[in-house]
Motif scaffolding. Sequence first.
Motif, PDB file in Angstrom:
ATOM      1  N   LEU A 293       7.509  10.272  15.182  1.00  0.00           N
ATOM      2  CA  LEU A 293       6.051   9.120  14.859  1.00  0.00           C
ATOM      3  C   LEU A 293       5.521   8.807  15.812  1.00  0.00           C
ATOM      4  CD1 LEU A 293       9.274   6.725  14.630  1.00  0.00           C
ATOM      5  CD2 LEU A 293       8.388   7.449  12.982  1.00  0.00           C
ATOM      6  N   ASP A 294       3.813   7.825  14.928  1.00  0.00           N
ATOM      7  CA  ASP A 294       2.748   8.478  15.542  1.00  0.00           C
ATOM      8  C   ASP A 294       2.480   6.811  15.037  1.00  0.00           C
ATOM      9  OD1 ASP A 294       1.552   9.478  13.162  1.00  0.00           O
ATOM     10  OD2 ASP A 294       1.376  10.376  14.771  1.00  0.00           O
ATOM     11  N   SER A 295       1.006   6.768  15.115  1.00  0.00           N
ATOM     12  CA  SER A 295       0.548   5.295  14.161  1.00  0.00           C
ATOM     13  C   SER A 295       0.554   5.818  12.979  1.00  0.00           C
ATOM     14  CB  SER A 295      -0.594   5.044  14.691  1.00  0.00           C
ATOM     15  OG  SER A 295      -1.744   6.483  14.810  1.00  0.00           O
ATOM     16  N   SER A 296       0.277   7.150  12.503  1.00  0.00           N
ATOM     17  CA  SER A 296       0.417   7.155  11.017  1.00  0.00           C
ATOM     18  C   SER A 296       1.495   7.573  10.383  1.00  0.00           C
ATOM     19  CB  SER A 296      -0.745   8.195  10.821  1.00  0.00           C
ATOM     20  OG  SER A 296       0.063   9.820  11.358  1.00  0.00           O
ATOM     21  N   GLY A 297       2.705   6.670  10.962  1.00  0.00           N
ATOM     22  CA  GLY A 297       3.656   6.747  10.364  1.00  0.00           C
ATOM     23  C   GLY A 297       5.172   8.196  11.055  1.00  0.00           C
ATOM     24  N   LYS A 298       5.741   8.432  10.123  1.00  0.00           N
ATOM     25  CA  LYS A 298       6.684   9.307  10.320  1.00  0.00           C
ATOM     26  C   LYS A 298       6.397  10.481  10.058  1.00  0.00           C
ATOM     27  CE  LYS A 298      10.838   8.172   9.477  1.00  0.00           C
ATOM     28  NZ  LYS A 298      12.570   8.343   8.741  1.00  0.00           N
ATOM     29  N   HIS A 299       6.699  11.675  10.640  1.00  0.00           N
ATOM     30  CA  HIS A 299       5.982  12.994  10.830  1.00  0.00           C
ATOM     31  C   HIS A 299       7.115  14.037  10.746  1.00  0.00           C
ATOM     32  CE1 HIS A 299       2.190  12.613  11.698  1.00  0.00           C
ATOM     33  NE2 HIS A 299       2.294  11.691  11.671  1.00  0.00           N
TER      34      HIS A 299
ATOM     35  N   PHE B 196       4.041  10.976   5.426  1.00  0.00           N
ATOM     36  CA  PHE B 196       3.916   9.853   4.067  1.00  0.00           C
ATOM     37  C   PHE B 196       4.351   8.805   4.640  1.00  0.00           C
ATOM     38  CE2 PHE B 196       5.886   8.118  -0.780  1.00  0.00           C
ATOM     39  CZ  PHE B 196       4.669   7.817  -0.690  1.00  0.00           C
ATOM     40  N   GLY B 197       3.291   8.248   5.516  1.00  0.00           N
ATOM     41  CA  GLY B 197       3.581   6.864   5.531  1.00  0.00           C
ATOM     42  C   GLY B 197       5.514   6.918   6.511  1.00  0.00           C
TER      43      GLY B 197
ATOM     44  N   THR C 151       0.132  -1.211   0.081  1.00  0.00           N
ATOM     45  CA  THR C 151       0.247  -0.397   0.286  1.00  0.00           C
ATOM     46  C   THR C 151       0.668   1.222  -0.126  1.00  0.00           C
ATOM     47  OG1 THR C 151      -1.821  -1.153   1.147  1.00  0.00           O
ATOM     48  CG2 THR C 151      -2.070   0.903   0.759  1.00  0.00           C
ATOM     49  N   VAL C 152       0.187   2.261  -0.917  1.00  0.00           N
ATOM     50  CA  VAL C 152       1.102   3.643  -0.876  1.00  0.00           C
ATOM     51  C   VAL C 152       0.620   4.115  -0.384  1.00  0.00           C
ATOM     52  CG1 VAL C 152       2.174   5.375  -2.583  1.00  0.00           C
ATOM     53  CG2 VAL C 152       2.153   3.079  -3.351  1.00  0.00           C
ATOM     54  N   PRO C 153       1.292   5.263   0.885  1.00  0.00           N
ATOM     55  CA  PRO C 153       0.150   6.302   1.642  1.00  0.00           C
ATOM     56  C   PRO C 153       0.467   7.443   0.903  1.00  0.00           C
ATOM     57  CG  PRO C 153       2.794   5.696   2.221  1.00  0.00           C
ATOM     58  CD  PRO C 153       2.624   4.731   1.101  1.00  0.00           C
ATOM     59  N   THR C 154      -0.647   7.717   1.596  1.00  0.00           N
ATOM     60  CA  THR C 154      -1.216   8.965   1.394  1.00  0.00           C
ATOM     61  C   THR C 154       0.094  10.514   1.403  1.00  0.00           C
ATOM     62  OG1 THR C 154      -3.545   8.629   1.105  1.00  0.00           O
ATOM     63  CG2 THR C 154      -2.906  11.121   0.987  1.00  0.00           C
ATOM     64  N   PRO C 155       0.849  11.209   0.395  1.00  0.00           N
ATOM     65  CA  PRO C 155       1.902  12.283   0.945  1.00  0.00           C
ATOM     66  C   PRO C 155       0.695  13.243   2.016  1.00  0.00           C
ATOM     67  CG  PRO C 155       1.730  11.125  -1.018  1.00  0.00           C
ATOM     68  CD  PRO C 155       0.188  10.580  -0.681  1.00  0.00           C
ATOM     69  N   LYS C 156       1.180  13.509   2.809  1.00  0.00           N
ATOM     70  CA  LYS C 156       0.452  15.363   3.372  1.00  0.00           C
ATOM     71  C   LYS C 156       1.554  16.284   3.467  1.00  0.00           C
ATOM     72  CE  LYS C 156      -3.077  12.382   6.176  1.00  0.00           C
ATOM     73  NZ  LYS C 156      -3.604  12.220   7.387  1.00  0.00           N
ATOM     74  N   VAL C 157       1.173  17.379   3.069  1.00  0.00           N
ATOM     75  CA  VAL C 157       2.388  18.665   3.582  1.00  0.00           C
ATOM     76  C   VAL C 157       1.441  19.583   3.947  1.00  0.00           C
ATOM     77  CG1 VAL C 157       3.262  20.406   1.697  1.00  0.00           C
ATOM     78  CG2 VAL C 157       3.402  17.906   1.042  1.00  0.00           C
ATOM     79  N   ILE C 158       1.441  19.862   5.203  1.00  0.00           N
ATOM     80  CA  ILE C 158       0.680  20.817   6.166  1.00  0.00           C
ATOM     81  C   ILE C 158       1.610  21.864   5.909  1.00  0.00           C
ATOM     82  CG2 ILE C 158      -0.351  21.212   9.001  1.00  0.00           C
ATOM     83  CD1 ILE C 158      -0.474  18.137   8.380  1.00  0.00           C
ATOM     84  N   ILE C 159       1.372  23.498   5.668  1.00  0.00           N
ATOM     85  CA  ILE C 159       1.765  24.618   5.615  1.00  0.00           C
ATOM     86  C   ILE C 159       0.811  25.570   7.061  1.00  0.00           C
ATOM     87  CG2 ILE C 159       2.904  26.655   4.886  1.00  0.00           C
ATOM     88  CD1 ILE C 159       2.870  25.561   2.071  1.00  0.00           C
ATOM     89  N   ASP C 160       1.670  25.231   8.229  1.00  0.00           N
ATOM     90  CA  ASP C 160       0.546  26.066   9.186  1.00  0.00           C
ATOM     91  C   ASP C 160       1.235  27.467   9.629  1.00  0.00           C
ATOM     92  OD1 ASP C 160      -0.312  26.403  11.957  1.00  0.00           O
ATOM     93  OD2 ASP C 160       0.961  25.017  12.496  1.00  0.00           O
ATOM     94  N   GLN C 161       0.335  28.403   9.560  1.00  0.00           N
ATOM     95  CA  GLN C 161       1.466  30.003  10.123  1.00  0.00           C
ATOM     96  C   GLN C 161       0.464  30.217  11.515  1.00  0.00           C
ATOM     97  OE1 GLN C 161       3.449  30.629   7.710  1.00  0.00           O
ATOM     98  NE2 GLN C 161       2.189  32.651   6.761  1.00  0.00           N
TER      99      GLN C 161
END
Length: 290
Positions: free
Chosen positions: A131-137, A103-104, A80-90
Amino acid sequence: MAVAMAAWSFGIHFSTDQNGRALEKPMSSGACKGASFGFGTTKPFCILHKGRLSSSGTTITLRATSVTSVEEGNLVDTDTVPTPKVIIDQDSDPDATVVEITFGDRLGALLDTMNALKNLGLNVVKANVYLDSSGKHNKFSITKANTGRKVEDPELLEAIRLTIINNLIEYHPESSAQLAMGAAFGIEPPEQQVDVDIATHISVNDDGPNRSLLYVETADRPGLLVDLVKIITDINVSVESGEFDTEGLLAKAKFHVGYRGKALIKPLRQVISNSLRYFLRRPTTEEASF
């Protein structure tokens, strides 16, 4: 397990047409403009085609490292390819723009991404991985190199977003089909296009007496952050701060907005909702405009 590494070159494509293809113009009007993101206007910032990043004639070529894992001479195939996420927080840091990439458990140190951001005139002042249950941040704080302050220009914020996504696609080619930007400059485009009418959700709620919280969810594409801020400010609504999330094929934006220092009244909420719905559901460029 051995790791093989190879260098890749790529360019940033900024704007888009109605099919999600990257264009040479950073805004749907075809002009290169400065825009306000809470604190005032900044110097116009343009992303051009074929890998040229132009601001006052400066040309920058970004490079990323493509990493392929091999085990006993064969490519490792994951289920399974995880869903990539990019968050820009201001919002979370008053002195820096906070960026988070997940990304996992596939992401490395992202050194190429940090170097590419430095080429945009930015400093990465702090970075950490958890790290958490959704992968590496991977989370890091960014400031402008010339001022030491957080990024406020929406065009530069969009350049940051696209630089990170470009590096992600080059570093992990399997993410291309998971991202809307894969249709613009990825190796493998998404198999299906998102129905904008179904994907688009807009809400405006009070966030205290002096501001409102605007939430926008829609199909992602290059240049979306810039265009959203432009539509909001064109109706004289100020954007104080916010968060812009790229999650697979969708973009999710939260903006703290106000009108003359107050929260938006009900008629103005309706105006901003209607304006955004109209903009997001119609073609953003015409073939004759470029």
